[in-house]
Design an enzyme around this catalytic site. Structure first.
Site, PDB file in Angstrom:
ATOM      1  N   ASN A   1     -49.911 -54.312  17.070  1.00 51.49           N
ATOM      2  CA  ASN A   1     -50.130 -55.729  17.271  1.00 51.49           C
ATOM      3  C   ASN A   1     -48.797 -56.472  17.362  1.00 51.49           C
ATOM      4  OD1 ASN A   1     -51.946 -58.152  17.188  1.00 51.49           O
ATOM      5  ND2 ASN A   1     -50.637 -58.616  15.438  1.00 51.49           N
ATOM      6  N   GLU A   2     -48.616 -57.205  18.426  1.00 50.83           N
ATOM      7  CA  GLU A   2     -47.497 -58.131  18.583  1.00 50.83           C
ATOM      8  C   GLU A   2     -46.166 -57.605  18.049  1.00 50.83           C
ATOM      9  OE1 GLU A   2     -48.728 -61.660  16.563  1.00 50.83           O
ATOM     10  OE2 GLU A   2     -50.373 -62.048  17.927  1.00 50.83           O
TER      11      GLU A   2
ATOM     12  N   GLN B   1     -55.202 -58.749   6.068  1.00 48.63           N
ATOM     13  CA  GLN B   1     -55.552 -60.165   5.948  1.00 48.63           C
ATOM     14  C   GLN B   1     -56.949 -60.408   5.374  1.00 48.63           C
ATOM     15  OE1 GLN B   1     -53.923 -60.875  10.166  1.00 48.63           O
ATOM     16  NE2 GLN B   1     -53.603 -62.845   9.183  1.00 48.63           N
TER      17      GLN B   1
ATOM     18  N   HIS C   1     -51.140 -53.235  12.414  1.00 47.71           N
ATOM     19  CA  HIS C   1     -51.073 -54.704  12.469  1.00 47.71           C
ATOM     20  C   HIS C   1     -50.145 -55.171  11.332  1.00 47.71           C
ATOM     21  CE1 HIS C   1     -53.351 -58.518  13.824  1.00 47.71           C
ATOM     22  NE2 HIS C   1     -52.433 -58.938  12.980  1.00 47.71           N
TER      23      HIS C   1
END
Ligand code: BGC
Length: 379
Positions: free
Chosen positions: A150-151, A19, A106
């Site tokens: 992540n998630e 990101q 991620h």
């Protein structure tokens, strides 16, 4: 009134490699223009400048992720120069007294891994473990806090069930298969990290949500607890839970008749939800770090109230016995919001994409800086 947080509380902000870094070649960049983050915020070259901003905000910790595709761009071939890059990143944090919280995965994957079938490949877990072990071996003297993934919940929903993100699968069956693999992978990595670095703190981040009314009955277990329950033996397989809290769901919100204030993403703002979600996680009897909480707010008109209101409820949760040890705002800087592109502005610091990616700290960052400095929030 001033609400003081526990001594040694971690204050920070979070980012993820794809990101913010720029120029990464992975499964996303090869999925078409819309999914290519391009140069993003050029954080890869400007991390020192960005960490200076975090330091100015009186942060004492920072969460970021390592891009597997940089480290192992070709199957089995580790890129030493990229390993050294991340060493410099971690050292730059340490130099500024920012405790690194490192996420190993991620959402994005090396292209070769995705081409093999990604998490559906029978060897997926071992490939990831080889990379993860290498990272821990390299950085064990510098890093104590590791997030394995992540998630996984959001990844499964977007990449395997709804088909919004690479590999654009829309299959309940494959979602269940990958869920199983991710759970086993987390367990393996937890074990492996501890073998290499016994004193490390290894956790997973979860995007937990407050469900109201009838939705609680149907969705609470499936969304909030399924993965944590599957990591069955709580004591052995995670040392902490990373809570990523953004939204709550009610029937009013789903029917779009809620009158609550919303973020630029259209997400309803419900600060009290963070209290309920934290209380709900108490059952696992593990320390909790809030590894993400934030909002898209380009005008920065809602961010101050958002932060203060959420922290008020975090404080209440702590007072009521929940073991919360840190708070990471999402995000330090504006960034590539996945399939939504660069439009949503989550940063405490604005990135001026039209002007050389100039960093402009938003007014809310000053308020956050005060909170971090005082280890307290004024209400
Ligand atoms: C993710 C971030 C994302 C943020 C805001 C979280 O689910 O971990 O990568 O940018 O939410 O949507």
């Amino acid at each position: 009134m001033s609400l003081r947080f526990p001594k040694n509380f971690y204050w920070g902000a979070a980012t993820s490699a794809y990101q913010v870094e720029g120029r990464i070649k992975n499964d996303w960049s090869s999925a078409g223009e819309k999914y290519d983050a391009g140069i993003a915020c050029d954080h890869y070259n400007r991390f020192e400048e960005d960490f200076d901003l975090a330091r100015k905000m009186n942060n004492n910790a920072h969460r970021f992720s390592i891009e597997w595709a940089r480290i192992e761009p070709i199957e089995g071939k580790f890129n030493q120069a990229e390993i050294e890059h991340y060493r410099q990143v971690i050292q730059a944090l340490k130099k500024r007294n920012l405790e690194p919280f490192v996420t190993l995965w991620h959402f994005t994957l090396p292209k070769w891994f995705a081409d093999k079938g990604g998490w559906l490949d029978l060897g997926a877990s071992q490939y990831f473990q080889r990379y993860a072990e290498r990272m821990v071996n390299e950085f064990k003297d510098l890093v104590k806090f590791w997030v394995t993934m992540n998630e996984p919940d959001i990844y499964l929903a977007h990449s395997y069930f709804k088909g919004y993100w690479p590999p654009f699968s829309k299959s309940f069956f494959r979602t269940q298969q990958v869920l199983k693999t991710l759970v086993n992978t987390h367990k393996n990595i937890h074990r492996a990290v501890h073998k290499i670095s016994p004193d490390s703190f290894v956790g997973i981040t979860k995007f937990n949500t407050q469900y109201k009314g009838v939705l609680k009955f149907f969705s609470d277990y499936y969304w909030n607890h399924q993965i944590l329950q599957a990591i069955k033996d709580h004591k052995r397989f995670f040392d902490f839970i990373g809570l990523d809290y953004y939204i709550s769901h009610s029937l009013f919100e789903i029917l779009k008749i809620s009158r609550r204030e919303k973020t630029d993403m259209g997400w309803e703002i419900r600060p009290e939800g963070i209290y309920n979600v934290l209380k709900d996680l108490e059952r696992y009897k593990k320390p909790i770090f809030i590894t993400e909480n934030g909002l898209a707010d380009a005008k920065d008109g809602k961010r101050v109230k958002f932060i203060i209101d959420h922290l008020k409820w975090v404080h209440k949760a702590i007072e009521d016995g929940v073991d919360v040890r840190g708070y990471f705002h999402w995000s330090l800087i504006d960034n590539f919001e996945w399939d939504k592109g660069f439009e949503p502005r989550f940063g405490l610091v604005e990135i001026d994409y039209k002007n050389n990616l100039k960093r402009n700290p938003r007014p809310s960052s000053k308020v956050y800086a005060e909170i971090c400095k005082n280890n307290a929030v004024n209400t």
